[in-house]
Design a protein around this motif. Structure first.
Motif, PDB file in Angstrom:
ATOM      1  N   ASP A  23       0.833  -1.197   0.000  1.00 38.08           N
ATOM      2  CA  ASP A  23       0.000   0.000   0.000  1.00 38.08           C
ATOM      3  C   ASP A  23       0.870   1.249   0.000  1.00 38.08           C
ATOM      4  OD1 ASP A  23      -2.133  -1.753   0.259  1.00 38.08           O
ATOM      5  OD2 ASP A  23      -2.225  -1.551   2.435  1.00 38.08           O
ATOM      6  N   THR A  92       0.368   0.141   5.666  1.00 39.10           N
ATOM      7  CA  THR A  92      -0.723  -0.815   5.516  1.00 39.10           C
ATOM      8  C   THR A  92      -2.037  -0.077   5.700  1.00 39.10           C
ATOM      9  OG1 THR A  92       0.648  -2.593   6.401  1.00 39.10           O
ATOM     10  CG2 THR A  92      -1.737  -2.958   6.387  1.00 39.10           C
ATOM     11  N   THR A  94      -6.074   0.078   6.237  1.00 40.66           N
ATOM     12  CA  THR A  94      -7.107  -0.702   6.905  1.00 40.66           C
ATOM     13  C   THR A  94      -8.068  -1.252   5.865  1.00 40.66           C
ATOM     14  OG1 THR A  94      -6.938   0.790   8.788  1.00 40.66           O
ATOM     15  CG2 THR A  94      -8.915  -0.581   8.672  1.00 40.66           C
ATOM     16  N   ALA A  95      -8.525  -2.485   6.048  1.00 41.24           N
ATOM     17  CA  ALA A  95      -9.511  -3.072   5.133  1.00 41.24           C
ATOM     18  C   ALA A  95     -10.729  -2.157   5.068  1.00 41.24           C
ATOM     19  CB  ALA A  95      -9.921  -4.461   5.615  1.00 41.24           C
ATOM     20  N   GLY A  96     -11.287  -1.996   3.881  1.00 36.80           N
ATOM     21  CA  GLY A  96     -12.460  -1.149   3.707  1.00 36.80           C
ATOM     22  C   GLY A  96     -12.139   0.315   3.461  1.00 36.80           C
ATOM     23  N   THR A  97     -10.858   0.647   3.255  1.00 39.07           N
ATOM     24  CA  THR A  97     -10.484   2.042   3.015  1.00 39.07           C
ATOM     25  C   THR A  97     -10.801   2.472   1.588  1.00 39.07           C
ATOM     26  OG1 THR A  97      -8.723   1.955   4.670  1.00 39.07           O
ATOM     27  CG2 THR A  97      -8.584   3.715   3.049  1.00 39.07           C
ATOM     28  N   VAL A  99     -12.928   1.614  -0.833  1.00 40.42           N
ATOM     29  CA  VAL A  99     -14.184   1.006  -1.287  1.00 40.42           C
ATOM     30  C   VAL A  99     -15.255   2.083  -1.393  1.00 40.42           C
ATOM     31  CG1 VAL A  99     -13.660  -1.268  -0.297  1.00 40.42           C
ATOM     32  CG2 VAL A  99     -14.921   0.403   1.054  1.00 40.42           C
ATOM     33  N   ASN A 102     -17.006   3.651   1.780  1.00 41.10           N
ATOM     34  CA  ASN A 102     -16.296   4.537   2.701  1.00 41.10           C
ATOM     35  C   ASN A 102     -16.777   5.972   2.451  1.00 41.10           C
ATOM     36  OD1 ASN A 102     -14.490   6.163   4.076  1.00 41.10           O
ATOM     37  ND2 ASN A 102     -12.657   5.158   3.281  1.00 41.10           N
ATOM     38  N   ASP A 147      -3.454   0.372  -3.405  1.00 40.85           N
ATOM     39  CA  ASP A 147      -3.299  -0.964  -2.835  1.00 40.85           C
ATOM     40  C   ASP A 147      -2.885  -1.877  -3.985  1.00 40.85           C
ATOM     41  OD1 ASP A 147      -3.458  -3.431  -1.631  1.00 40.85           O
ATOM     42  OD2 ASP A 147      -5.570  -3.286  -1.086  1.00 40.85           O
ATOM     43  N   LYS A 149      -2.171  -5.202  -5.141  1.00 32.12           N
ATOM     44  CA  LYS A 149      -2.434  -6.580  -4.699  1.00 32.12           C
ATOM     45  C   LYS A 149      -1.447  -7.555  -5.317  1.00 32.12           C
ATOM     46  CE  LYS A 149      -5.612  -6.442  -1.733  1.00 32.12           C
ATOM     47  NZ  LYS A 149      -5.176  -6.492  -0.358  1.00 32.12           N
TER      48      LYS A 149
END
Length: 183
Positions: A23, A92, A94-97, A99, A102, A147, A149
């Motif tokens: 990230d 890193t 946070t999950a859901g950033t 999307v 949000n 991000d 992947k």
């Protein structure tokens, strides 16, 4: 909320993916454009973002990411996440950033390089503001977040250009925006 062309200006920034997964964050300081505090008769001001343009290019020149490259990433423009700038792979998220769900998300796109000589599909823009319904920022910064992947096989420069204008806000609108953009 219509805008006058003479009021529109552009801001931009970019971040380099390198050839590793991870990230990254690149901030844009908006403090000279945004003042969420109404003083006396002066109203607060925000930054209305009407359009956002993402570009994915080969970092070595002005060309697109080369056909045959591999990798996948998601990129987003986020209002005031309160995080420092960081090179790809050194932070890193946070999950859901990055999307659409949000509330701080202004725009986002997915980019996939599948390694085919014929090229790959165009980036998929999954969220964007509009001329009719701009995203109004009342915080001091926005951030280009990425991000990665699957590591990109080619150093990829991700750039964002923001079409925006300063807007004056009444107190109730300003309060609502401050509530939704509080981290």
């Amino acid at each position: 909320m219509a805008y006058n062309m003479k009021d529109v200006f552009y801001l931009d920034t970019s971040i380099l993916t390198t050839t590793s997964a991870g990230d990254g964050i690149q901030n844009i300081d908006l403090s000279s454009y945004v003042d969420p505090i109404a003083r006396g008769r002066a109203k607060g001001t925000g930054l209305a973002i009407y359009k956002v343009f993402f570009d994915f290019s080969n970092s070595a020149d002005n060309a697109p990411v080369p056909a045959g490259s591999t990798g996948s990433l998601r990129v987003g423009l986020i209002s005031s996440p309160g995080l420092p700038s960081a090179a790809v792979g050194s932070t890193t998220l946070t999950a859901g950033t990055i999307v659409a769900g949000n509330d701080l998300m202004i725009a986002g796109a997915d980019f996939t390089a599948g390694g085919t000589a014929a090229g790959d599909p165009a980036p998929h823009m999954f969220l964007k503001p509009s001329k009719e319904v701009p995203y109004v920022v009342v915080r001091d910064q926005v951030s280009l977040m990425v991000d990665v992947k699957t590591a990109m096989s080619t150093n990829t420069l991700i750039s964002v250009r923001i079409e925006c204008a300063q807007v004056t806000l009444d107190q109730s609108t300003l309060n609502q925006l401050l509530r939704t953009q509080t981290v």
